[in-house]
Design an enzyme around this catalytic site. Structure first.
Site, PDB file in Angstrom:
ATOM      1  N   TYR A   1     -13.337 -79.524   4.368  1.00 57.54           N
ATOM      2  CA  TYR A   1     -12.793 -80.872   4.520  1.00 57.54           C
ATOM      3  C   TYR A   1     -11.272 -80.859   4.669  1.00 57.54           C
ATOM      4  O   TYR A   1     -10.680 -81.847   5.093  1.00 57.54           O
ATOM      5  CB  TYR A   1     -13.180 -81.758   3.320  1.00 57.54           C
TER       6      TYR A   1
ATOM      7  N   ASP B   1     -20.713 -82.201  -1.955  1.00 56.58           N
ATOM      8  CA  ASP B   1     -20.864 -83.549  -1.410  1.00 56.58           C
ATOM      9  C   ASP B   1     -22.338 -83.816  -1.113  1.00 56.58           C
ATOM     10  O   ASP B   1     -22.909 -84.847  -1.509  1.00 56.58           O
ATOM     11  CB  ASP B   1     -20.016 -83.646  -0.123  1.00 56.58           C
TER      12      ASP B   1
ATOM     13  N   ASP C   1     -25.363 -86.114  -3.603  1.00 55.70           N
ATOM     14  CA  ASP C   1     -26.160 -87.258  -3.139  1.00 55.70           C
ATOM     15  C   ASP C   1     -27.650 -87.000  -3.376  1.00 55.70           C
ATOM     16  O   ASP C   1     -28.399 -87.885  -3.791  1.00 55.70           O
ATOM     17  CB  ASP C   1     -25.948 -87.518  -1.634  1.00 55.70           C
TER      18      ASP C   1
ATOM     19  N   LYS D   1     -23.173 -69.891   0.336  1.00 54.34           N
ATOM     20  CA  LYS D   1     -23.969 -69.445   1.486  1.00 54.34           C
ATOM     21  C   LYS D   1     -23.484 -68.049   1.812  1.00 54.34           C
ATOM     22  O   LYS D   1     -22.965 -67.757   2.896  1.00 54.34           O
ATOM     23  CB  LYS D   1     -23.792 -70.428   2.657  1.00 54.34           C
TER      24      LYS D   1
ATOM     25  N   ASP E   1     -29.145 -73.635   0.741  1.00 53.77           N
ATOM     26  CA  ASP E   1     -30.429 -74.179   1.222  1.00 53.77           C
ATOM     27  C   ASP E   1     -31.491 -74.091   0.136  1.00 53.77           C
ATOM     28  O   ASP E   1     -32.265 -75.017  -0.095  1.00 53.77           O
ATOM     29  CB  ASP E   1     -30.867 -73.495   2.531  1.00 53.77           C
TER      30      ASP E   1
HETATM   31  C1  IPM Z   1     -17.929 -88.563  -1.635  1.00 49.11           C
HETATM   32  C2  IPM Z   1     -17.910 -89.263  -0.303  1.00 49.11           C
HETATM   33  C3  IPM Z   1     -16.672 -88.876   0.455  1.00 49.11           C
HETATM   34  C4  IPM Z   1     -16.683 -87.379   0.657  1.00 49.11           C
HETATM   35  C5  IPM Z   1     -16.533 -89.610   1.791  1.00 49.11           C
HETATM   36  C6  IPM Z   1     -16.526 -91.113   1.626  1.00 49.11           C
HETATM   37  C7  IPM Z   1     -15.357 -89.169   2.571  1.00 49.11           C
HETATM   38  O1  IPM Z   1     -19.064 -88.969   0.400  1.00 49.11           O
HETATM   39  O2  IPM Z   1     -16.989 -88.737  -2.417  1.00 49.11           O
HETATM   40  O3  IPM Z   1     -18.885 -87.849  -1.901  1.00 49.11           O
HETATM   41  O4  IPM Z   1     -17.289 -86.887   1.584  1.00 49.11           O
HETATM   42  O5  IPM Z   1     -16.086 -86.667  -0.149  1.00 49.11           O
HETATM   43 MG    MG Z   2     -20.500 -87.901  -0.669  1.00 43.14          MG
END
Ligand code: IPM
Ligand code: MG
Length: 359
Positions: A136, A243, A247, A187, A219
């Site tokens: 990132y 990230d 989720d 990875k 994975d």
């Molecule tokens: C998170 C979000 C952010 C990221 C986005 C909104 C840029 O998904 O904090 O997990 O990817 O870090």
């Molecule tokens: Mg995120």
């Protein structure tokens, strides 16, 4: 008085942050919450995604309570002109390298998980995500037209050993206070950065003999999280993997609207570290403005703020207990309601939490 910078941003950000501020004020009379523009809200006001006065407020604050940033109308702009730029600037400029995402399944919510209740009952893990390096942030990072006229783009995954070591230490320190197991995710079979990652994690582990370490390929980790999530205590991983996996882990709790996060860095001292606290859910444009968003993640983020930036463990616990008690009582926002149960809106749910704060 401790000043908290309140940056609610876009989408459901303002709706849920408002609830967190309300709870914060209930438990601490000596915090001053000051709001400022960020993200799309700032862009719409003709300012950059992170205006100077917002940054100045953050500079003089003990912590940042953050909502979410992102608006569809800016999606086609380059990153520098998108709301998300604010988030990346804050993380980068305050060196908030350690992103802590606790994943807990509250009693009573097992039935809201996308997995079988038996797999998630009592689930309690944390994701420690490296937040200021990796793909990132690595350079070069650009879209361009090559000499042959073809459009191309590049992102760079890059890590230096000390960046890995400091985040690994955070994970091991957490594990020491918990069930003493770190799962480091990489990875390594294909990425050079992962080879370095694994090596540095192994070296760092030497200083924490009480903590065991397992290495998983990303994975496989994604698969294990839904196969047998209870095997995890602390998941340590780089920026993009964290990230994605966080989720995924969020859904084990029934909703991404449940997951708070703390981003900690080098500023501050001891138990009063400067940090940024935010729900991981993002802007949720589909429900923004309807007043039905789940404020749990924002409220639990305020609890983390109390714990790590204000060194107020008792207040943090009170907030967490109130949320737990609200769920036990059957209170559910729309994302969690199952089987025709009546869903509470954002304010109603917060009312229940506030009413259940232990005195
Ligand atoms: C998170 C979000 C952010 C990221 C986005 C909104 C840029 O998904 O904090 O997990 O990817 O870090
Ligand atoms: Mg995120």
């Amino acid at each position: 008085m401790s000043t908290i910078a309140v940056l609610s941003g876009d989408g459901i950000g303002p709706e849920v942050v408002q609830c967190a501020v309300r709870v914060l004020r209930e438990v601490r009379l000596d915090v001053e919450c000051v709001e400022a523009l960020v993200g799309g809200a700032a862009l719409r006001a003709g300012k950059p995604p992170l205006p100077d006065d917002t940054r100045a407020l953050c500079d003089r604050s003990a912590a940042i309570l953050f909502g979410a940033v992102g608006l569809p109308e800016y999606d086609s702009k380059p990153l520098a002109e998108r709301p998300e730029k604010a988030l990346f600037s804050l993380r980068h400029d305050y060196e908030l390298y350690a992103n802590i995402r606790p994943v807990r399944v509250f009693p009573g919510l097992e039935g809201s998980s996308s997995l079988l209740p038996s797999l998630v009952q009592g689930l309690d893990l944390i994701v420690v995500r490296e937040l200021t390096g990796g793909i990132y942030f690595g350079q070069p990072k650009e879209r361009r037209t090559a000499a042959d006229g073809i459009e191309e783009a590049v992102d760079t995954m890059f890590y230096r050993a000390p960046e890995i070591e400091r985040i690994a230490r955070v994970a091991f320190e957490f594990a020491q206070q918990r069930r003493r197991h770190v799962t480091s995710v990489d990875k390594q079979n294909i990425l050079e950065t992962s080879g370095l990652w694994r090596q540095v994690v192994e070296q760092t582990a030497q200083s924490f003999p009480a903590v065991s370490v397992t290495h998983l390929l990303v994975d496989n980790a994604a698969m294990q999280l839904i196969r047998r999530p209870a095997q995890f205590d602390v998941i340590l991983t780089e920026n993009m993997f964290g990230d994605i996996l966080s989720d995924e882990a969020a859904m084990l709790t029934g909703s991404i609207g449940n997951l708070p996060s703390a981003s900690l860095g080098t500023r501050g001292n001891g138990n009063r570290r400067f940090g940024m606290y935010e729900p991981i859910s993002g802007t949720a444009p589909d429900i923004a403005g309807k007043g039905i968003a789940n404020p749990t993640a924002a409220i639990l983020s305020a609890a983390l703020l109390l714990r790590y930036s204000l060194d107020d463990e008792p207040a943090a616990r009170r907030v967490e207990q109130a949320v737990e008690s609200a769920f036990r009582s059957g209170a559910r926002t729309a994302d969690l309601a199952r089987g025709g149960a009546r869903a509470l809106n954002t304010t109603e749910f917060t009312d229940v939490v506030v009413a259940r704060l232990p005195r």
